[in-house]
Design a protein around this motif. Structure first.
Motif, PDB file in Angstrom:
ATOM      1  N   ARG A 120      28.491  47.518  32.054  1.00 20.62           N
ATOM      2  CA  ARG A 120      28.320  48.895  31.609  1.00 20.62           C
ATOM      3  C   ARG A 120      29.659  49.600  31.467  1.00 20.62           C
ATOM      4  NH1 ARG A 120      25.373  50.308  35.383  1.00 20.62           N
ATOM      5  NH2 ARG A 120      26.746  51.539  36.714  1.00 20.62           N
ATOM      6  N   HIS A 121      30.548  49.390  32.423  1.00 19.68           N
ATOM      7  CA  HIS A 121      31.818  50.096  32.411  1.00 19.68           C
ATOM      8  C   HIS A 121      32.885  49.424  31.558  1.00 19.68           C
ATOM      9  CE1 HIS A 121      30.638  53.027  35.368  1.00 19.68           C
ATOM     10  NE2 HIS A 121      30.368  52.113  36.274  1.00 19.68           N
ATOM     11  N   PHE A 122      32.908  48.090  31.551  1.00 22.44           N
ATOM     12  CA  PHE A 122      34.032  47.374  30.959  1.00 22.44           C
ATOM     13  C   PHE A 122      33.670  46.420  29.834  1.00 22.44           C
ATOM     14  CE2 PHE A 122      35.083  48.028  35.533  1.00 22.44           C
ATOM     15  CZ  PHE A 122      36.061  48.993  35.348  1.00 22.44           C
ATOM     16  N   GLY A 123      32.377  46.248  29.571  1.00 23.51           N
ATOM     17  CA  GLY A 123      31.994  45.332  28.511  1.00 23.51           C
ATOM     18  C   GLY A 123      32.186  43.874  28.872  1.00 23.51           C
ATOM     19  N   MET A 124      32.446  43.574  30.134  1.00 20.27           N
ATOM     20  CA  MET A 124      32.600  42.198  30.619  1.00 20.27           C
ATOM     21  C   MET A 124      32.172  42.154  32.074  1.00 20.27           C
ATOM     22  SD  MET A 124      36.739  41.828  31.230  1.00 20.27           S
ATOM     23  CE  MET A 124      37.196  42.591  29.679  1.00 20.27           C
ATOM     24  N   THR A 125      31.850  40.963  32.564  1.00 20.61           N
ATOM     25  CA  THR A 125      31.446  40.828  33.960  1.00 20.61           C
ATOM     26  C   THR A 125      32.674  40.803  34.862  1.00 20.61           C
ATOM     27  OG1 THR A 125      31.521  38.406  33.988  1.00 20.61           O
ATOM     28  CG2 THR A 125      29.468  39.452  33.217  1.00 20.61           C
ATOM     29  N   PHE A 126      32.445  40.961  36.159  1.00 16.02           N
ATOM     30  CA  PHE A 126      33.552  40.887  37.105  1.00 16.02           C
ATOM     31  C   PHE A 126      34.197  39.510  37.067  1.00 16.02           C
ATOM     32  CE2 PHE A 126      35.001  39.595  41.374  1.00 16.02           C
ATOM     33  CZ  PHE A 126      36.065  40.472  41.519  1.00 16.02           C
ATOM     34  N   LEU A 127      33.399  38.454  36.971  1.00 15.50           N
ATOM     35  CA  LEU A 127      33.956  37.106  36.969  1.00 15.50           C
ATOM     36  C   LEU A 127      34.776  36.849  35.699  1.00 15.50           C
ATOM     37  CD1 LEU A 127      31.020  35.017  38.478  1.00 15.50           C
ATOM     38  CD2 LEU A 127      32.971  36.097  39.633  1.00 15.50           C
ATOM     39  N   GLU A 128      34.349  37.416  34.584  1.00 15.24           N
ATOM     40  CA  GLU A 128      35.148  37.312  33.353  1.00 15.24           C
ATOM     41  C   GLU A 128      36.464  38.065  33.504  1.00 15.24           C
ATOM     42  OE1 GLU A 128      31.562  36.939  30.036  1.00 15.24           O
ATOM     43  OE2 GLU A 128      32.297  38.911  30.644  1.00 15.24           O
ATOM     44  N   MET A 129      36.396  39.224  34.125  1.00 11.92           N
ATOM     45  CA  MET A 129      37.614  40.000  34.362  1.00 11.92           C
ATOM     46  C   MET A 129      38.559  39.252  35.295  1.00 11.92           C
ATOM     47  SD  MET A 129      37.984  43.867  35.918  1.00 11.92           S
ATOM     48  CE  MET A 129      37.254  44.650  34.478  1.00 11.92           C
ATOM     49  N   ALA A 130      38.001  38.616  36.332  1.00 11.91           N
ATOM     50  CA  ALA A 130      38.823  37.878  37.283  1.00 11.91           C
ATOM     51  C   ALA A 130      39.513  36.690  36.604  1.00 11.91           C
ATOM     52  CB  ALA A 130      37.965  37.387  38.449  1.00 11.91           C
ATOM     53  N   ARG A 131      38.804  36.007  35.711  1.00 10.38           N
ATOM     54  CA  ARG A 131      39.404  34.884  34.979  1.00 10.38           C
ATOM     55  C   ARG A 131      40.530  35.385  34.077  1.00 10.38           C
ATOM     56  NH1 ARG A 131      38.515  31.674  30.315  1.00 10.38           N
ATOM     57  NH2 ARG A 131      38.717  29.446  30.719  1.00 10.38           N
ATOM     58  N   GLN A 132      40.298  36.502  33.438  1.00 12.47           N
ATOM     59  CA  GLN A 132      41.329  37.101  32.597  1.00 12.47           C
ATOM     60  C   GLN A 132      42.552  37.476  33.440  1.00 12.47           C
ATOM     61  OE1 GLN A 132      41.110  41.230  30.657  1.00 12.47           O
ATOM     62  NE2 GLN A 132      40.233  39.909  29.092  1.00 12.47           N
ATOM     63  N   ARG A 133      42.279  37.968  34.645  1.00 11.23           N
ATOM     64  CA  ARG A 133      43.380  38.370  35.537  1.00 11.23           C
ATOM     65  C   ARG A 133      44.212  37.165  35.945  1.00 11.23           C
ATOM     66  NH1 ARG A 133      47.149  40.088  37.396  1.00 11.23           N
ATOM     67  NH2 ARG A 133      47.503  41.775  38.862  1.00 11.23           N
ATOM     68  N   ARG A 134      43.556  36.028  36.153  1.00  6.29           N
ATOM     69  CA  ARG A 134      44.311  34.812  36.497  1.00  6.29           C
ATOM     70  C   ARG A 134      45.216  34.391  35.341  1.00  6.29           C
ATOM     71  NH1 ARG A 134      41.554  30.245  37.252  1.00  6.29           N
ATOM     72  NH2 ARG A 134      39.497  30.942  36.568  1.00  6.29           N
ATOM     73  N   LEU A 135      44.719  34.544  34.120  1.00  6.89           N
ATOM     74  CA  LEU A 135      45.550  34.226  32.965  1.00  6.89           C
ATOM     75  C   LEU A 135      46.777  35.136  32.895  1.00  6.89           C
ATOM     76  CD1 LEU A 135      42.928  33.497  30.164  1.00  6.89           C
ATOM     77  CD2 LEU A 135      44.678  31.932  31.022  1.00  6.89           C
ATOM     78  N   GLN A 136      46.598  36.379  33.288  1.00  2.00           N
ATOM     79  CA  GLN A 136      47.738  37.293  33.325  1.00  2.00           C
ATOM     80  C   GLN A 136      48.816  36.783  34.278  1.00  2.00           C
ATOM     81  OE1 GLN A 136      46.453  41.285  34.330  1.00  2.00           O
ATOM     82  NE2 GLN A 136      44.494  40.854  33.362  1.00  2.00           N
TER      83      GLN A 136
END
Length: 361
Positions: A120-136
């Motif tokens: 609802r807030h970010f258009g992605m799940t927390f786990l998707e966000m966490a994976r993206q954060r690891r790529l960062q």
């Protein structure tokens, strides 16, 4: 905002239903309490005779209402969510950790509730966000001069191929293809709405996009052609400057960006982008408004294409362009981000209004 105002009955029904479609676009002022709220506020709903509706925070404040302490209408909604805030803080403390649903359960959260809140807030799940954060984290390792294998380990990927594939999905090219003697330098910059990729030279910003923008690989390839393949990892003074300006923007301190821009586009496209730069923070325009401002009222579709081709997000504010009826039309960074940006910028408008209403000393 330029929009066809919904009827009172429509807005009151949206208030009762806590309709998120109006969040950040309409606010309710409650005469019996003297406060104003989001239409999604969880508080008990007021009687219709006590309600008035306004389009901006500034209008509510000017009318003499105080912001609600429950829904916090003057701040982005996600920061007030009791599910979102602790998980974002946990992610920042352990950005390279491989988060999974068992971790959420151990922290006392229901995975399905977390999934819905983040969607609802970010258009992605927390786990998707966490994976993206690891790529960062892996990107930062490469930007600091680390080897690909070091970046892979830092990012928490078990195999080199998985890391290369994940990286290539974002930028359209594997990390080994980056130049050692670059003309342009790429690095990521964090924002409250998700990480962005900045590509700069020593004097100008060439690209600023959210990592999950679907057009990013094509935009990056276009820049590679411009630089004859000489794009590498790293930061310049321009990267640091745009990071500082973005920080001030999201803190509500300044909506002014002074970083020099490199505009890669046709003359008409560049004219559209310059017109977008003239839209003040806290205001919106329709595509037809922009076309008329350019003296080309028949070029609405061309304006829309140029708006969508913008590759310097936030700074060139394509998020300030809405449909003729005020609807939040397509935005490459996601409609949820467009809504949050418009909501944030209404705070700037409120500050300007407050200053204007203060008596002279």
């Amino acid at each position: 905002m330029l929009m066809i105002r919904p009827s009172f009955d429509t807005l009151y029904e949206a208030l009762l239903a806590r309709d998120a479609a109006y969040d950040g676009r309409m606010f309710v002022c409650v005469a019996s309490t003297g406060i104003f709220c989001r239409l999604t506020c969880p508080a008990r709903k007021p009687k219709p005779e006590n309600c008035t509706f306004h389009e901006t925070v500034a209008e509510c404040i000017e009318a003499g209402f105080r912001p609600c302490k429950r829904c916090r209408p003057t701040t982005p909604e996600a920061s007030a969510d009791p599910v979102v805030r602790p998980l974002i803080e946990a992610l920042e403390k352990r950005p390279g950790y491989r988060w999974g649903e068992p971790d959420l359960v151990r922290m006392g959260f229901d995975p399905s509730t977390v999934r819905r809140a983040f969607k609802r807030h970010f258009g992605m799940t927390f786990l998707e966000m966490a994976r993206q954060r690891r790529l960062q984290e892996g990107f930062s390792s490469l930007s600091g001069g680390g080897k690909v294998i070091d970046a892979q380990i830092t990012a928490g990927f078990e195999s080199p191929s998985a890391f290369r594939e994940a990286f290539a999905r974002i930028l359209g090219t594997a990390p080994g293809n980056f130049s050692k003697n670059p003309l342009l330098s790429a690095d990521w910059v964090p924002t409250p709405l998700g990480p962005m990729i900045a590509v700069t030279d020593k004097t100008r910003l060439h690209l600023l996009e959210f990592l999950d923008r679907k057009a990013l690989p094509a935009e990056f390839k276009k820049l590679q052609g411009f630089a004859k393949g000489e794009i590498g990892f790293g930061r310049t003074e321009v990267t640091d400057r745009i990071q500082e300006e973005l920080d001030r923007f999201f803190k509500g301190e300044s909506a002014s960006f002074q970083t020099q821009l490199a505009l890669h586009g046709t003359p008409f496209t560049r004219d559209v982008w310059r017109a977008l730069l003239d839209i003040p923070a806290g205001e919106t325009r329709s595509y037809s408004d922009v076309a008329r401002a350019l003296g080309r009222p028949e070029a609405v579709r061309a304006v829309a294409r140029a708006n969508g081709a913008n590759q310097i997000g936030l700074v060139i504010p394509c998020h300030r362009v809405v449909g003729t009826d005020g609807s939040l039309t397509g935005y490459g960074g996601g409609l949820w981000r467009k809504q949050r940006l418009i909501e944030l910028e209404q705070g700037y408008r409120a500050k300007v209004s407050e200053k204007a209403n203060q008596p002279d000393p």
